[in-house]
Design a protein around this motif. Structure first.
Motif, PDB file in Angstrom:
ATOM      1  N   VAL A  50       1.618   1.680  15.613  1.00 22.48           N
ATOM      2  CA  VAL A  50       2.697   0.821  15.124  1.00 22.48           C
ATOM      3  C   VAL A  50       1.745  -0.228  13.877  1.00 22.48           C
ATOM      4  O   VAL A  50       2.111  -0.569  12.790  1.00 22.48           O
ATOM      5  N   LEU A  51       0.508  -0.714  14.833  1.00 25.97           N
ATOM      6  CA  LEU A  51      -0.347  -1.512  13.680  1.00 25.97           C
ATOM      7  C   LEU A  51      -0.755  -0.933  12.679  1.00 25.97           C
ATOM      8  O   LEU A  51      -0.693  -1.385  11.401  1.00 25.97           O
ATOM      9  N   ASP A  52      -1.109   0.270  12.832  1.00 20.67           N
ATOM     10  CA  ASP A  52      -1.788   0.988  11.913  1.00 20.67           C
ATOM     11  C   ASP A  52      -0.517   1.223  10.556  1.00 20.67           C
ATOM     12  O   ASP A  52      -1.088   1.316   9.547  1.00 20.67           O
ATOM     13  N   ILE A  53       0.605   1.722  10.954  1.00 24.63           N
ATOM     14  CA  ILE A  53       1.544   1.953   9.908  1.00 24.63           C
ATOM     15  C   ILE A  53       1.840   0.587   8.997  1.00 24.63           C
ATOM     16  O   ILE A  53       1.653   0.661   7.886  1.00 24.63           O
ATOM     17  N   CYS A  54       1.795  -0.679  10.000  1.00 23.70           N
ATOM     18  CA  CYS A  54       2.263  -1.749   9.117  1.00 23.70           C
ATOM     19  C   CYS A  54       1.011  -2.099   8.275  1.00 23.70           C
ATOM     20  O   CYS A  54       1.120  -2.553   7.245  1.00 23.70           O
ATOM     21  N   LEU A  55      -0.088  -1.889   8.822  1.00 24.53           N
ATOM     22  CA  LEU A  55      -1.262  -2.304   7.895  1.00 24.53           C
ATOM     23  C   LEU A  55      -1.769  -1.371   6.485  1.00 24.53           C
ATOM     24  O   LEU A  55      -2.120  -1.889   5.457  1.00 24.53           O
ATOM     25  N   HIS A  56      -1.377  -0.056   6.642  1.00 29.60           N
ATOM     26  CA  HIS A  56      -1.779   0.876   5.918  1.00 29.60           C
ATOM     27  C   HIS A  56      -0.885   1.580   5.127  1.00 29.60           C
ATOM     28  O   HIS A  56      -1.276   2.383   4.643  1.00 29.60           O
ATOM     29  N   HIS A  57       0.545   1.235   5.320  1.00 29.75           N
ATOM     30  CA  HIS A  57       1.494   2.215   4.505  1.00 29.75           C
ATOM     31  C   HIS A  57       1.727   1.918   3.106  1.00 29.75           C
ATOM     32  O   HIS A  57       2.074   2.745   2.255  1.00 29.75           O
ATOM     33  N   HIS A  58       0.588   1.169   2.557  1.00 28.33           N
ATOM     34  CA  HIS A  58       0.655   1.202   0.965  1.00 28.33           C
ATOM     35  C   HIS A  58      -0.745   1.808   0.503  1.00 28.33           C
ATOM     36  O   HIS A  58      -1.104   1.884  -0.592  1.00 28.33           O
ATOM     37  N   GLU A  59      -1.639   2.332   1.584  1.00 30.91           N
ATOM     38  CA  GLU A  59      -2.689   3.128   0.935  1.00 30.91           C
ATOM     39  C   GLU A  59      -2.039   4.552   0.388  1.00 30.91           C
ATOM     40  O   GLU A  59      -1.075   5.075   0.740  1.00 30.91           O
ATOM     41  N   LYS A  60      -3.197   4.932  -0.549  1.00 31.31           N
ATOM     42  CA  LYS A  60      -2.929   6.176  -1.063  1.00 31.31           C
ATOM     43  C   LYS A  60      -4.058   7.350  -1.035  1.00 31.31           C
ATOM     44  O   LYS A  60      -5.044   6.642  -0.841  1.00 31.31           O
ATOM     45  N   LEU A  61      -3.626   8.573  -1.105  1.00 29.66           N
ATOM     46  CA  LEU A  61      -5.032   9.403  -0.672  1.00 29.66           C
ATOM     47  C   LEU A  61      -6.034   9.427  -1.821  1.00 29.66           C
ATOM     48  O   LEU A  61      -7.201   9.734  -1.617  1.00 29.66           O
ATOM     49  N   ASN A  62      -5.673   8.998  -3.168  1.00 28.27           N
ATOM     50  CA  ASN A  62      -6.700   8.634  -4.140  1.00 28.27           C
ATOM     51  C   ASN A  62      -7.484   7.495  -4.057  1.00 28.27           C
ATOM     52  O   ASN A  62      -8.262   7.169  -4.926  1.00 28.27           O
ATOM     53  N   GLY A  63      -7.220   6.767  -3.176  1.00 28.08           N
ATOM     54  CA  GLY A  63      -7.968   5.479  -2.833  1.00 28.08           C
ATOM     55  C   GLY A  63      -7.378   4.292  -3.660  1.00 28.08           C
ATOM     56  O   GLY A  63      -8.126   3.405  -3.646  1.00 28.08           O
ATOM     57  N   ALA A  64      -6.204   4.439  -4.474  1.00 24.44           N
ATOM     58  CA  ALA A  64      -5.733   3.276  -5.242  1.00 24.44           C
ATOM     59  C   ALA A  64      -4.910   2.724  -4.539  1.00 24.44           C
ATOM     60  O   ALA A  64      -4.040   1.521  -5.337  1.00 24.44           O
ATOM     61  N   GLY A  65      -4.643   2.659  -3.299  1.00 26.54           N
ATOM     62  CA  GLY A  65      -3.785   1.741  -2.346  1.00 26.54           C
ATOM     63  C   GLY A  65      -4.441   0.470  -1.979  1.00 26.54           C
ATOM     64  O   GLY A  65      -5.553   0.364  -2.188  1.00 26.54           O
ATOM     65  N   TYR A  66      -3.549  -0.208  -1.059  1.00 23.41           N
ATOM     66  CA  TYR A  66      -4.279  -1.324  -0.409  1.00 23.41           C
ATOM     67  C   TYR A  66      -3.468  -1.629   0.875  1.00 23.41           C
ATOM     68  O   TYR A  66      -2.859  -1.034   1.235  1.00 23.41           O
ATOM     69  N   PRO A  67      -4.276  -2.512   1.720  1.00 22.95           N
ATOM     70  CA  PRO A  67      -5.232  -3.477   1.367  1.00 22.95           C
ATOM     71  C   PRO A  67      -6.615  -3.177   1.462  1.00 22.95           C
ATOM     72  O   PRO A  67      -7.787  -3.731   0.803  1.00 22.95           O
ATOM     73  N   HIS A  68      -7.331  -1.525   1.919  1.00 20.84           N
ATOM     74  CA  HIS A  68      -8.524  -1.041   1.996  1.00 20.84           C
ATOM     75  C   HIS A  68      -8.956  -0.336   1.215  1.00 20.84           C
ATOM     76  O   HIS A  68     -10.091   0.345   1.100  1.00 20.84           O
ATOM     77  N   GLY A  69      -7.892   0.313   0.432  1.00 19.15           N
ATOM     78  CA  GLY A  69      -8.338   1.434  -0.549  1.00 19.15           C
ATOM     79  C   GLY A  69      -8.797   2.792   0.093  1.00 19.15           C
ATOM     80  O   GLY A  69      -9.792   3.289  -0.249  1.00 19.15           O
ATOM     81  N   LEU A  70      -8.079   3.169   1.137  1.00 21.06           N
ATOM     82  CA  LEU A  70      -8.455   4.153   1.710  1.00 21.06           C
ATOM     83  C   LEU A  70      -8.216   5.386   1.083  1.00 21.06           C
ATOM     84  O   LEU A  70      -7.235   5.573   0.426  1.00 21.06           O
ATOM     85  N   LYS A  71      -8.765   6.626   1.594  1.00 14.87           N
ATOM     86  CA  LYS A  71      -8.626   7.731   0.810  1.00 14.87           C
ATOM     87  C   LYS A  71      -8.443   8.818   1.725  1.00 14.87           C
ATOM     88  O   LYS A  71      -8.378   8.712   3.013  1.00 14.87           O
ATOM     89  N   ALA A  72      -8.092  10.147   1.305  1.00  9.37           N
ATOM     90  CA  ALA A  72      -7.839  11.343   1.872  1.00  9.37           C
ATOM     91  C   ALA A  72      -8.971  11.266   3.133  1.00  9.37           C
ATOM     92  O   ALA A  72     -10.042  11.385   2.754  1.00  9.37           O
ATOM     93  N   GLY A  73      -8.471  11.618   4.332  1.00 11.73           N
ATOM     94  CA  GLY A  73      -9.399  11.790   5.752  1.00 11.73           C
ATOM     95  C   GLY A  73      -9.671  10.466   6.370  1.00 11.73           C
ATOM     96  O   GLY A  73      -9.864  10.502   7.280  1.00 11.73           O
ATOM     97  N   GLU A  74      -9.059   9.357   5.625  1.00 13.11           N
ATOM     98  CA  GLU A  74      -9.226   8.097   6.265  1.00 13.11           C
ATOM     99  C   GLU A  74      -7.879   7.605   6.637  1.00 13.11           C
ATOM    100  O   GLU A  74      -7.602   6.660   6.990  1.00 13.11           O
ATOM    101  N   ILE A  75      -6.619   8.366   6.145  1.00 13.47           N
ATOM    102  CA  ILE A  75      -5.405   7.948   6.398  1.00 13.47           C
ATOM    103  C   ILE A  75      -4.623   8.627   7.488  1.00 13.47           C
ATOM    104  O   ILE A  75      -4.603   9.878   7.484  1.00 13.47           O
TER     105      ILE A  75
END
Length: 315
Positions: A220-245
């Protein structure tokens, strides 16, 4: 409330919770006994007792006191009644959050109420989002995303406990937006840089609120923190990429975007399923392509009859 009863006392209208009983359908944490065939399978099982959830179905005492057939009782609680009950639980949950209180148990109870409304009508939550009413947009969106995530996770054949927690993640994914002003949330004009920066803080602020409850699942915490991440790294708050999401976050992102596009907001009309899926297909660098294709099939199977002509155009 969970109660263990003798197998022979199981009746139509009861919600079977027992995880040791083979699933008669594949919904979250159990199933509602709605057919004589399912009832016979329970009564023929080799278990001496089963666990029922009296909060989601009939109790033994209800059945004994009732002069009405169980099938009529099932019909008497319409999807409108069930949706109203779910809304009430969600309103209470968000009211507590605005006071700085987060509770996994309360969120879990709200998700069970949402599930029950879906069981009565799988399209109820999405249709609710397409009609503007007095319900808070944030709460309505959160309920719809929760329901979508549970339905999609079930479509993917994920384990029932995981489906249940995903539902909680969907309900709480945007909880950090309670700190934003209603003016920002309902603004129809372009956002200022200051307003965009304020919105970009909501995943972290929501995560921090939820983390105050030590029983809050990491998923649940992961979803809340990272639901705006995108596989191309253009999301937020951490700019995660494919393989990190995580898969859970990817499911949340798909459902969040789809629901936002198909819901009516103060600044836009509701899009059709076809238009929403078409738009999402143009940004596949945001999503996992294989998972998106599964999501598209899920939408076709679940909501096809609601928008047959337009959906068929892109499916």
């Amino acid at each position: 409330m969970l109660k263990r009863i003798e197998r022979r006392n199981a009746k139509l209208g009861m919600f079977i919770h027992d995880p040791h009983l083979p699933r008669l359908d594949r919904w979250v944490g159990g199933f509602l006994l709605t057919t004589n065939q399912d009832l016979e399978r329970v009564q023929r099982s080799n278990l001496e007792t089963v666990v029922i959830d009296t909060g989601l179905g009939m109790d033994v005492e209800d059945y004994r006191a009732s002069t009405t057939a169980p099938t009529v009782w099932l019909q008497s609680e319409s999807h409108i009644d069930l949706l109203g009950a779910a809304k009430a639980r969600v309103r209470a949950l968000f009211a507590d959050a605005r006071l700085g209180v987060s509770s996994f148990d309360e969120a879990d109870s709200a998700v069970r109420a949402i599930y029950r409304s879906i069981l009565a009508d799988p399209t109820a939550l999405i249709e609710m989002s397409r009609v503007k009413d007095d319900e808070d947009d944030l709460q309505r969106h959160s309920m719809a995303v929760s329901g979508l995530m549970m339905q999609f996770a079930e479509f993917l054949d994920l384990a029932p406990p995981t489906v249940q927690v995903l539902g909680v993640g969907g309900l709480l994914h945007d909880i950090g937006k309670i700190y934003l002003s209603s003016d920002i949330l309902a603004k129809t004009a372009a956002l200022t840089e200051e307003e965009r920066n304020a919105i970009a803080l909501h995943p972290q602020r929501g995560h921090d609120l939820l983390a105050q409850d030590p029983t809050m699942p990491e998923l649940v915490l992961d979803i809340c923190l990272h639901h705006h991440e995108k596989l191309n790294g253009a999301g937020y708050p951490h700019g995660l990429k494919a393989g990190e999401i995580s898969l859970a976050v990817q499911i949340a992102t798909l459902c969040d975007v789809y629901e936002a596009l198909t819901s009516k907001r103060s600044y836009k009309p509701a899009w059709s399923s076809a238009d929403a899926l078409s738009s999402m297909s143009q940004t596949l660098d945001y999503f996992d392509e294989e998972l998106f294709n599964q999501f598209r099939l899920f939408v076709k199977q679940t909501f096809f009859n609601q928008d047959t002509k337009n959906t068929a155009a892109c499916l």
